[in-house]
Write a protein that holds these residues in place. Structure first.
Motif, PDB file in Angstrom:
ATOM      1  N   LYS A 150       0.825  -1.294   0.018  1.00  0.00           N
ATOM      2  CA  LYS A 150       0.030  -0.034   0.190  1.00  0.00           C
ATOM      3  C   LYS A 150       1.015   1.189   0.073  1.00  0.00           C
ATOM      4  N   ALA A 151       1.837   1.171   0.949  1.00  0.00           N
ATOM      5  CA  ALA A 151       2.756   2.543   1.065  1.00  0.00           C
ATOM      6  C   ALA A 151       3.520   2.511  -0.519  1.00  0.00           C
ATOM      7  N   PHE A 152       4.080   1.471  -1.262  1.00  0.00           N
ATOM      8  CA  PHE A 152       4.577   1.706  -2.620  1.00  0.00           C
ATOM      9  C   PHE A 152       3.614   2.003  -3.420  1.00  0.00           C
ATOM     10  N   ALA A 153       2.303   1.543  -3.503  1.00  0.00           N
ATOM     11  CA  ALA A 153       1.295   2.031  -4.307  1.00  0.00           C
ATOM     12  C   ALA A 153       1.041   3.478  -4.260  1.00  0.00           C
ATOM     13  N   GLN A 154       1.071   4.066  -3.091  1.00  0.00           N
ATOM     14  CA  GLN A 154       0.799   5.564  -2.860  1.00  0.00           C
ATOM     15  C   GLN A 154       1.888   6.454  -3.191  1.00  0.00           C
ATOM     16  N   MET A 155       3.234   5.688  -3.172  1.00  0.00           N
ATOM     17  CA  MET A 155       4.217   6.611  -3.687  1.00  0.00           C
ATOM     18  C   MET A 155       4.258   6.484  -5.270  1.00  0.00           C
ATOM     19  N   ALA A 156       3.606   5.547  -5.891  1.00  0.00           N
ATOM     20  CA  ALA A 156       3.721   5.302  -7.438  1.00  0.00           C
ATOM     21  C   ALA A 156       2.701   6.534  -7.725  1.00  0.00           C
ATOM     22  N   ARG A 157       1.488   6.664  -7.109  1.00  0.00           N
ATOM     23  CA  ARG A 157       0.454   7.485  -7.540  1.00  0.00           C
ATOM     24  C   ARG A 157       0.952   8.824  -7.397  1.00  0.00           C
ATOM     25  N   GLN A 158       1.849   9.347  -6.423  1.00  0.00           N
ATOM     26  CA  GLN A 158       2.201  10.563  -6.076  1.00  0.00           C
ATOM     27  C   GLN A 158       3.360  10.897  -7.263  1.00  0.00           C
ATOM     28  N   ALA A 159       4.206   9.914  -7.701  1.00  0.00           N
ATOM     29  CA  ALA A 159       5.070  10.109  -8.633  1.00  0.00           C
ATOM     30  C   ALA A 159       4.710  10.480  -9.977  1.00  0.00           C
ATOM     31  N   ILE A 160       3.528   9.905 -10.361  1.00  0.00           N
ATOM     32  CA  ILE A 160       2.878  10.025 -11.654  1.00  0.00           C
ATOM     33  C   ILE A 160       1.852  11.089 -11.759  1.00  0.00           C
ATOM     34  N   GLU A 161       1.652  11.852 -10.689  1.00  0.00           N
ATOM     35  CA  GLU A 161       0.783  13.069 -10.635  1.00  0.00           C
ATOM     36  C   GLU A 161       1.542  14.420 -11.132  1.00  0.00           C
ATOM     37  N   GLU A 162       0.721  15.290 -11.397  1.00  0.00           N
ATOM     38  CA  GLU A 162       1.412  16.507 -11.904  1.00  0.00           C
ATOM     39  C   GLU A 162       2.059  17.003 -10.899  1.00  0.00           C
ATOM     40  N   GLY A 163       3.539  17.172 -11.033  1.00  0.00           N
ATOM     41  CA  GLY A 163       4.416  17.674 -10.259  1.00  0.00           C
ATOM     42  C   GLY A 163       5.343  16.441  -9.611  1.00  0.00           C
ATOM     43  N   SER A 212       7.654  12.960  -9.152  1.00  0.00           N
ATOM     44  CA  SER A 212       9.098  12.825  -9.620  1.00  0.00           C
ATOM     45  C   SER A 212       8.718  12.138 -11.298  1.00  0.00           C
ATOM     46  N   SER A 213       8.014  11.093 -11.464  1.00  0.00           N
ATOM     47  CA  SER A 213       8.058  10.619 -12.673  1.00  0.00           C
ATOM     48  C   SER A 213       7.318  11.857 -13.637  1.00  0.00           C
ATOM     49  N   ASP A 214       6.394  12.617 -13.316  1.00  0.00           N
ATOM     50  CA  ASP A 214       5.892  13.510 -14.343  1.00  0.00           C
ATOM     51  C   ASP A 214       6.940  14.636 -14.635  1.00  0.00           C
ATOM     52  N   LEU A 215       7.723  15.005 -13.477  1.00  0.00           N
ATOM     53  CA  LEU A 215       8.709  15.893 -13.872  1.00  0.00           C
ATOM     54  C   LEU A 215       9.781  15.370 -14.568  1.00  0.00           C
ATOM     55  N   SER A 216      10.277  14.225 -14.249  1.00  0.00           N
ATOM     56  CA  SER A 216      11.194  13.531 -15.448  1.00  0.00           C
ATOM     57  C   SER A 216      10.922  13.459 -16.796  1.00  0.00           C
ATOM     58  N   LEU A 217       9.684  13.034 -17.001  1.00  0.00           N
ATOM     59  CA  LEU A 217       9.012  13.051 -18.049  1.00  0.00           C
ATOM     60  C   LEU A 217       9.110  14.402 -18.976  1.00  0.00           C
ATOM     61  N   ASN A 218       8.736  15.373 -18.222  1.00  0.00           N
ATOM     62  CA  ASN A 218       8.730  16.518 -18.854  1.00  0.00           C
ATOM     63  C   ASN A 218      10.068  17.093 -19.336  1.00  0.00           C
TER      64      ASN A 218
END
Length: 111
Positions: free
Chosen positions: A78-91, A93-99
């Protein structure tokens, strides 16, 4: 995607059947402490037939589905799932890296 020999697939099938449990089989990692070892000690694209025995699969399935460790594993998942959701949200880490990648590629095409 890994390729398994017929003998290894037979061992996996017998172990899962003998566990008597219902489950969905997924690839997980012990590094994240959300998996259980079944004998294979290193990742390879094509596994030999001697890496896993069905008895180990029975033990692992019962440990995960009936043991106390499952509560801690579920918390970590559940903790990893939450971190993954946050990473792909606007702003995130994944969103920023993609941009950043898109910007860098855009700069290269204009050079």
């Amino acid at each position: 995607m890994a390729k398994f020999g017929d003998s290894l697939l037979g061992e996996i099938a017998m172990g899962l059947e003998a566990s008597g449990e219902q489950f969905i089989w997924v690839l997980v990692t012990e590094v994240l402490k959300i998996g259980v070892s079944i004998g294979a000690k290193k990742w390879t694209l094509c596994m030999g037939d001697d890496g896993v025995k069905w008895e180990a699969i029975v033990k692992a399935v019962k440990m995960v589905l009936a043991g106390e460790e499952i509560k801690e594993m579920r918390k970590r998942v559940k903790a990893f799932a939450q971190m993954a959701r946050q990473a792909i949200e606007e702003g995130g880490s994944s969103d920023l890296s993609l941009n950043a990648l898109i910007e860098e590629l855009g700069c290269l095409s204009h050079s």
